[in-house]
Design a protein around this motif. Structure first.
Motif: not given
Length: 365
Positions: A293-295, A357-365
């Motif tokens: 569902g994400y492109d 990104d070294q926080s190990q967390k990405l916010c995927v919208n």
């Protein structure tokens, strides 16, 4: 020893000389006569005071110089270090210590094809602190000229390993005899086969006589630059870089290995391996993907200055953007970072940008 005796005798003779030089005879005077000392001009009193001040300063400098002549220095040359990991096993590694023209120390630490240069070494009397580059781990201990005893410390993770180093030993591992086999080649490896949490790896090794180097590659990285020995029916590998302290030990035949993997004192994993020149790990590019569902990838997170970074920022417009998900504690990520920095510098005319990104967390919208 000869220098030490000369220094001691020099200090003693010099002290005696100054003691004799600063003895002032008290003039005799007949009864009823004024003491000649009372007629000494004020300038002479001033000079005497200055001589006493100089004498005290000289003694202070002299005693410190004599004390410094007894200082212990770390011996130059090759050292064998050992960390105590799980089950009281010893993880060895070698380093070469050098003295610079300024009197400081530098170290070259060896793991197979990897050489780590260390110049952050602090010596105070008989104590030394060796801080490895990039990562937080450091070695601290007491020393003589040819031995260091102390600890390897990672403060944030509250991990401590006993540490010892001895000068003049080049062998990483002691040999017990001529190896029965040559393990050069590729191996299919399963770690933690005894439970449902097993994972696969690919062992790739090169053996010359009884010396072995190589690594275990996993789907997400590798176990660094391993260096070791194949002796009779046993193989041993180790690596240490300030972030990782790995020791592998296994019984071998021409086609199999059965062994144990220690990561410091906090982790112990069994593994089995079989020779398989055709074995390949899963495609690493298939491990990371967009959900159905994400492109496109979309994220927003703060940079080192606290400002939000997003792929929609104008600075990334019309550019190929490489997003690196990494950790500052991760040696493999450091390898990747060096590669990306070198690549971008060599292709500076191309429209390329890198976001780490070294926080190990990405916010995927």
């Amino acid at each position: 020893m000869f220098y030490f005796l000369i220094s001691k005798n020099f200090c003693y003779l010099t002290l005696c000389f100054f003691q004799h030089s600063f003895q002032f005879a008290r003039p005799k005077c007949e009864l009823g006569q004024k003491s000649p000392l009372r007629e000494v001009p004020s300038q002479l009193n001033y000079n005497l005071k200055m001589k006493h001040i100089f004498f005290i300063f000289f003694l202070f400098t002299l005693f410190n110089s004599c004390k410094d002549s007894n200082a212990i220095a770390l011996e130059e040359g090759i050292w064998l270090a050992q960390l105590e990991v799980g089950d009281h096993q010893l993880l060895p590694f070698n380093f070469n210590l050098k003295n610079t023209a300024s009197g400081a120390n530098t170290i070259e630490l060896y793991n197979a094809d990897e050489t780590i240069f260390i110049d952050e070494i602090k010596v105070m009397k008989d104590s030394v602190v060796i801080r490895l580059p990039v990562f937080e781990g450091y070695l601290a201990g007491k020393f003589t000229d040819k031995e260091i005893k102390g600890k390897f410390i990672k403060e944030n993770e509250e991990r401590v390993l006993p540490f010892k180093a001895v000068h003049g030993i080049e062998e990483r591992f002691k040999s017990s005899g001529i190896p029965n086999t040559n393990i050069s080649g590729d191996w299919e490896v399963e770690f933690k086969p005894e439970n449902g949490e097993s994972y696969m790896a690919k062992g790739t090794f090169r053996q010359v006589d009884d010396k072995v180097s190589g690594t275990f590659r996993t789907a997400t990285g590798d176990y660094r630059f391993l260096e070791g020995i194949n002796s009779v029916d046993s193989v041993k590998f180790s690596t240490f870089d300030g972030a990782r302290a790995y020791l592998f030990k296994a019984k071998t035949t021409d086609s199999s290995m059965v062994g144990v993997f220690y990561s410091g004192k906090h982790s112990k994993e069994f593994f089995v391996a079989k020779r398989n020149e055709n074995y390949e790990l899963p495609n690493s590019e298939a491990l990371t993907y967009l959900k159905r569902g994400y492109d496109r990838l979309s994220f927003s997170f703060p940079d080192s200055e606290g400002d939000l970074v997003s792929l929609t920022d104008p600075v990334f417009k019309d550019k190929v953007v490489i997003v690196q998900i990494m950790g500052t504690w991760c040696p493999n990520c450091l390898d990747e970072t060096k590669f990306l920095v070198d690549y971008v510098e060599k292709h500076s005319k191309e429209k390329i940008a890198v976001i780490a990104d070294q926080s190990q967390k990405l916010c995927v919208n």
